[in-house]
Design an enzyme around this catalytic site. Structure first.
Site, PDB file in Angstrom:
ATOM      1  N   GLU A  62      62.576  42.564  30.666  1.00  0.00           N
ATOM      2  CA  GLU A  62      61.483  42.873  31.921  1.00  0.00           C
ATOM      3  C   GLU A  62      61.321  44.230  32.042  1.00  0.00           C
ATOM      4  OE1 GLU A  62      62.791  40.879  35.503  1.00  0.00           O
ATOM      5  OE2 GLU A  62      61.110  41.795  36.571  1.00  0.00           O
ATOM      6  N   HIS A 100      58.515  38.699  49.101  1.00  0.00           N
ATOM      7  CA  HIS A 100      59.870  39.239  49.281  1.00  0.00           C
ATOM      8  C   HIS A 100      59.945  39.745  50.663  1.00  0.00           C
ATOM      9  CE1 HIS A 100      60.548  39.661  44.713  1.00  0.00           C
ATOM     10  NE2 HIS A 100      60.944  38.536  45.153  1.00  0.00           N
ATOM     11  N   LYS A 145      55.569  30.608  31.472  1.00  0.00           N
ATOM     12  CA  LYS A 145      56.547  31.475  31.522  1.00  0.00           C
ATOM     13  C   LYS A 145      57.095  31.706  30.211  1.00  0.00           C
ATOM     14  CE  LYS A 145      60.556  33.001  34.128  1.00  0.00           C
ATOM     15  NZ  LYS A 145      61.022  33.055  35.140  1.00  0.00           N
ATOM     16  N   GLU A 193      55.332  28.392  42.857  1.00  0.00           N
ATOM     17  CA  GLU A 193      55.403  29.210  41.575  1.00  0.00           C
ATOM     18  C   GLU A 193      54.264  28.257  40.601  1.00  0.00           C
ATOM     19  OE1 GLU A 193      57.140  31.804  41.122  1.00  0.00           O
ATOM     20  OE2 GLU A 193      58.483  31.687  42.497  1.00  0.00           O
ATOM     21  N   LYS A 241      67.815  34.753  33.068  1.00  0.00           N
ATOM     22  CA  LYS A 241      68.460  35.540  33.909  1.00  0.00           C
ATOM     23  C   LYS A 241      69.662  34.888  34.848  1.00  0.00           C
ATOM     24  CE  LYS A 241      64.700  38.385  35.750  1.00  0.00           C
ATOM     25  NZ  LYS A 241      63.600  38.774  36.686  1.00  0.00           N
ATOM     26  N   ARG A 288      56.182  41.575  31.799  1.00  0.00           N
ATOM     27  CA  ARG A 288      56.851  40.420  32.967  1.00  0.00           C
ATOM     28  C   ARG A 288      56.391  40.333  34.105  1.00  0.00           C
ATOM     29  NH1 ARG A 288      62.825  37.789  32.870  1.00  0.00           N
ATOM     30  NH2 ARG A 288      63.140  37.221  30.725  1.00  0.00           N
ATOM     31  N   HIS A 306      61.415  30.225  49.179  1.00  0.00           N
ATOM     32  CA  HIS A 306      60.751  31.017  48.492  1.00  0.00           C
ATOM     33  C   HIS A 306      59.312  30.779  47.911  1.00  0.00           C
ATOM     34  CE1 HIS A 306      60.366  34.039  45.310  1.00  0.00           C
ATOM     35  NE2 HIS A 306      60.211  33.148  44.358  1.00  0.00           N
ATOM     36  N   HIS A 311      54.575  38.105  45.027  1.00  0.00           N
ATOM     37  CA  HIS A 311      55.802  38.141  45.055  1.00  0.00           C
ATOM     38  C   HIS A 311      56.163  39.520  45.769  1.00  0.00           C
ATOM     39  CE1 HIS A 311      56.657  34.808  42.529  1.00  0.00           C
ATOM     40  NE2 HIS A 311      57.976  34.855  42.665  1.00  0.00           N
ATOM     41  N   ARG A 337      84.156  36.065  27.605  1.00  0.00           N
ATOM     42  CA  ARG A 337      83.334  36.955  27.181  1.00  0.00           C
ATOM     43  C   ARG A 337      81.897  35.908  26.686  1.00  0.00           C
ATOM     44  NH1 ARG A 337      87.069  39.533  23.965  1.00  0.00           N
ATOM     45  NH2 ARG A 337      87.502  41.681  25.278  1.00  0.00           N
ATOM     46  N   ASN A 355      55.184  38.393  38.730  1.00  0.00           N
ATOM     47  CA  ASN A 355      55.615  38.804  40.200  1.00  0.00           C
ATOM     48  C   ASN A 355      54.169  38.757  41.242  1.00  0.00           C
ATOM     49  OD1 ASN A 355      58.258  39.462  40.147  1.00  0.00           O
ATOM     50  ND2 ASN A 355      57.906  41.254  39.513  1.00  0.00           N
TER      51      ASN A 355
HETATM   52 ZN    ZN Z   1      59.266  33.383  42.292  1.00  0.00          ZN
END
Ligand code: ZN
Ligand code: ADP
Length: 364
Positions: free
Chosen positions: A237, A252, A227, A185, A143, A241, A264, A248, A121, A245
């Site tokens: 999010e 993607h 950030k 980034e 995340k 947030r 990326h 992005h 846990r 993106n």
């Molecule tokens: Zn990214």
């Protein structure tokens, strides 16, 4: 060493940033009373270059210590990767009084973070990001997760570390393309904050490749600060947030079209360029600024394959992004530095022409 405080509803911790700061980490461990049984999970490639420093540091902590080495690839961000970590920890007799230390890039951080979040846990976690990309992005915000049925980051949770140690010395051994990936980034952050940082990046960004420690430190501190403040304003999010993106939606689509054979951050650079063209096309970004804004992402060379791909495929993929509803693609677009719009829709032909302009303008 520079400290950035991350203050969230339930968690409060620091990012430590500097060169050769492993020793500061010791102080942090003392302060936080983190003396526990340690499991140190390390990316194999990081171990190859930095193991003697790491071993030297941890052995002096004098606690139960075990090292576990990861062969990093998106494939280990899986159920099986998790299973191996849990099994290792059980076999070595770890219980709830465990401190897990993740040393590596984004793959390591996501996987090990989720293992720490779920083992009995949840046990204590410290991130030591060793890629520029992980330092400025994935190690901040909590995340964690694994891929599932070919979908990236499908299973996971928000789980905050006790501290994040960003020793920029690790970046010295990064392959060039990994640095470019982090730079993607960083360039994004250049549009999110203020013109001071934007101008600083325009002048200095290529010095990251030659490892100028002061430049890198300033860039990491500023990017991590941006950030952190965005994440604190929107921990789970829900809305704010979304500005993270920027670039992005396109990125993607490109990553998927290239079967993830591009990095990326490379895709994010191409994505930021496309977003600038799109924003100008839609009349949001004043054309007088376009060239000035493009000059930052255009400083970075991208691989040849960006010259040639199927634009329609990319747009189709973008339509099916999990962040979109009813086939409408939503973009994050800059109006000016620090003024970013979210949820902007555009017609297919305009999107296609922005991508075309991106292909024609980037340097290879
Ligand atoms: Zn990214
Ligand atoms: P990210 O998501 O942060 O870009 P990954 O975890 O996929 O990164 O790591 C990218 C690649 O760089 C991997 O092959 C990893 O083994 C390698 N790597 C990570 N940190 C270092 C480092 N400090 N020096 C050399 N290689 C590294």
């Amino acid at each position: 060493v520079q400290k950035i405080n991350v203050s969230l509803t339930q968690d409060n911790y620091s990012l430590l940033i500097g060169q050769n700061i492993f020793n500061q980490f010791r102080e942090e461990i003392d302060n936080l009373n983190l003396y526990k049984n340690l499991v140190i999970i390390i990316d194999e490639n990081v171990a190859k270059f930095h193991m003697s420093k790491i071993r030297q540091f941890f052995s002096s902590l004098g606690k139960k210590i075990n090292y576990y080495f990861l062969k990093p690839s998106e494939a280990i961000k899986s159920y099986r990767g998790l299973n191996n970590i849990y099994s290792f920890m059980l076999e070595k007799g770890y219980g709830r009084d465990t401190l897990v230390i993740a040393i590596g890039g984004g793959v390591t951080g996501d996987l090990v973070g989720f293992a720490a979040a779920t083992f009995m846990r949840g046990v204590q976690l410290v991130h030591v990001p060793t890629t520029l990309l992980a330092a400025v992005d994935s190690s901040i915000g909590g995340k964690t997760g694994i891929n599932f049925q070919k979908k990236k980051n499908m299973i996971g949770s928000f789980y905050q570390p006790k501290t994040v140690v960003m020793d920029i010395d690790f970046f010295k051994t990064l392959p060039k393309r990994e640095i470019t990936s982090g730079i993607g980034e960083v360039i994004k952050y250049g549009f999110l904050a203020d013109s001071d940082f934007f101008d600083f990046l325009k002048k200095n960004i290529n010095q990251i490749y030659s490892f100028e420690p002061n430049i890198i430190e300033k860039i990491v501190v500023t990017s991590a600060g941006i950030k952190t403040s965005v994440v604190s304003s929107d921990e789970k999010e829900f809305g704010a947030r979304k500005i993270l993106n920027l670039g992005h939606t396109f990125a993607h689509g490109l990553e998927s079209e290239f079967n993830f054979k591009i990095k990326h951050g490379e895709a994010v650079i191409a994505g930021c360029i496309s977003a600038l063209f799109l924003s100008a096309e839609l009349g949001l970004l004043n054309r007088d600024y376009l060239e000035e804004y493009l000059s930052l992402p255009l400083k970075i060379k991208l691989p040849n394959r960006f010259k040639n791909f199927n634009i329609n495929n990319v747009i189709e993929i973008m339509k099916h992004d999990k962040k979109n509803r009813d086939g409408k693609i939503k973009f994050v677009l800059p109006v000016s530095i620090g003024n970013i719009l979210i949820d902007i829709e555009a017609e297919k032909n305009v999107i296609a022409s922005s991508i075309k302009k991106m292909i024609e303008s980037i340097s290879y």
